[in-house]
Design an enzyme around this catalytic site. Sequence first.
Site, PDB file in Angstrom:
ATOM      1  N   GLU A 125      -4.851  -5.490  11.843  1.00  0.00           N
ATOM      2  CA  GLU A 125      -4.331  -6.654  11.143  1.00  0.00           C
ATOM      3  C   GLU A 125      -5.085  -7.915  11.584  1.00  0.00           C
ATOM      4  OE1 GLU A 125      -2.100  -6.481   8.828  1.00  0.00           O
ATOM      5  OE2 GLU A 125      -1.420  -4.411   9.096  1.00  0.00           O
ATOM      6  N   ILE A 143       2.571  12.690   9.938  1.00  0.00           N
ATOM      7  CA  ILE A 143       2.822  13.806  10.858  1.00  0.00           C
ATOM      8  C   ILE A 143       4.319  14.072  10.915  1.00  0.00           C
ATOM      9  CG2 ILE A 143       2.486  14.677  13.196  1.00  0.00           C
ATOM     10  CD1 ILE A 143       0.287  12.579  13.548  1.00  0.00           C
ATOM     11  N   LYS A 164       9.491   1.008  11.696  1.00  0.00           N
ATOM     12  CA  LYS A 164       9.796   1.345  13.091  1.00  0.00           C
ATOM     13  C   LYS A 164      10.334   0.163  13.892  1.00  0.00           C
ATOM     14  CE  LYS A 164       5.697   1.638  12.599  1.00  0.00           C
ATOM     15  NZ  LYS A 164       4.710   1.131  11.609  1.00  0.00           N
ATOM     16  N   THR A 216       0.821  -1.214   0.000  1.00  0.00           N
ATOM     17  CA  THR A 216       0.000   0.000   0.000  1.00  0.00           C
ATOM     18  C   THR A 216       0.852   1.260   0.000  1.00  0.00           C
ATOM     19  OG1 THR A 216      -1.755  -1.168   1.182  1.00  0.00           O
ATOM     20  CG2 THR A 216      -1.800   1.232   1.252  1.00  0.00           C
ATOM     21  N   LYS A 257       7.721   3.120  18.322  1.00  0.00           N
ATOM     22  CA  LYS A 257       7.733   4.531  17.952  1.00  0.00           C
ATOM     23  C   LYS A 257       8.226   5.405  19.104  1.00  0.00           C
ATOM     24  CE  LYS A 257       3.795   3.698  14.908  1.00  0.00           C
ATOM     25  NZ  LYS A 257       2.327   3.853  14.740  1.00  0.00           N
ATOM     26  N   GLY A 270       2.986   8.162  10.810  1.00  0.00           N
ATOM     27  CA  GLY A 270       2.571   8.331   9.415  1.00  0.00           C
ATOM     28  C   GLY A 270       2.975   9.653   8.807  1.00  0.00           C
TER      29      GLY A 270
END
Length: 435
Positions: A192, A138, A107, A14, A207, A136
């Site tokens: 998921e 940001i 990450k 994606t 993260k 993402g």
Amino acid sequence: MTEPLKIALAGLGTVGTGVVRLIETNAQLIARRARRPVQITAVSARDRTKDRGVDLSAYAWVDDPAELATREDVDVVVEMVGGSDGPALAIARTALAHGKSLVTANKAMLAHHGLELAETAEKAGAALKFEAAVAGGIPVVNGLIDGAAANAVERVYGILNGTCNYILSTMEDTGADFGDVLADAQRLGYAEADPTFDVEGIDAAHKLSLLASIAFGARLDFDAVECVGISQVKAADIAQAQDLGYVIRLIGMSEVDTAEGSPRLFQRVRPFLVPTGHPLANVDGPTNAIVAEGNFVGRLLFQGAGAGDGPTASAVVADIIDIARGEKGPAFAMPVAELEVMEPAASGHRVSSFYIRFTVPDRPGVLAEITAAMRDAGVSIESMIQKGDPDQDGEVILAIVTHPGPESGVVEAVRILDGSASLIAPPLVMQILGS
């Protein structure tokens, strides 16, 4: 004409196909901002016959993604394979060893191998960029590295996982329990098939460890992140939190703690009760939001889409543009050799209020046993709510909110009650943010 920056993409899922679309759609704008054209020259993925909705015929196809890094027509490798080890790590190591800059959204790989990769990049004079690995689209990584560079950052915390935030905010809106909302999130693509990394807080911990290293100039220490997920949060907890003026959010929090003398690094991911007036309380759905507090700039709030092909591809291409401009500074804001080794900080002395939920049988003496444990541990009770669970005959949900006190007291009270016949399930302890 200025020589193009030549890009190879490893992984065409994606996000990878999103990067292709973005570079093709905004080619002229990107070239103006990068001060040179950005050109995809080669790609790699597991299945070259799959229809990905983008035309890849103009690019060389390489079956072994690690070979991308050895091509003469590649300046930057973009790793979108995923996973902390295996092919992703092989691609990253090979690219940097050959002096190619690396852009990644991985990450997990960075949390486990980031210092090694950053050191290799420094020695090779290459860039290691990972804006897309945290929140993402940001720009929080560059916000901390560049925008807040003059500040001593005192604390970094926020909502770092969109799946958990979607589940918790949907539980608020619908009154449904965790399992039902998780199933809906999986059906809608927000979670998921195996949601463990998300709902148990591991993704957020990856993260947080990256943000902590950048914010505090500390060596990465993912293993020291205290991690508790949201799978034990009930609809009753959501409702009781709302009655008390709070919402529940999975929060990652890190700061430097000097209570034990030398600076130590505090890193925690767990559900918090967030006051409804706090900026993070209004962050709904799969949105991420990070707060950084600097000693001169004050509170900075970074908020936006934490996942998805468009936002994540935007962050990836922003890193590519930086490299095209010649920006190849240290990955973690300072050279690896200058990052400080900080021992993990203890949490027992930290003062806060807590929400403690007990699931107990509806019989005499239970409340007395719990309050006695609180008394013996030195925990002061501010309020208490007791409600029957309509789905479980004979079970009662007992929620206690404590006055501010050291965390060690709550830990001791839970220890005293461990194994008690008065508890049907282990207690759920949630810290109250800002208390």
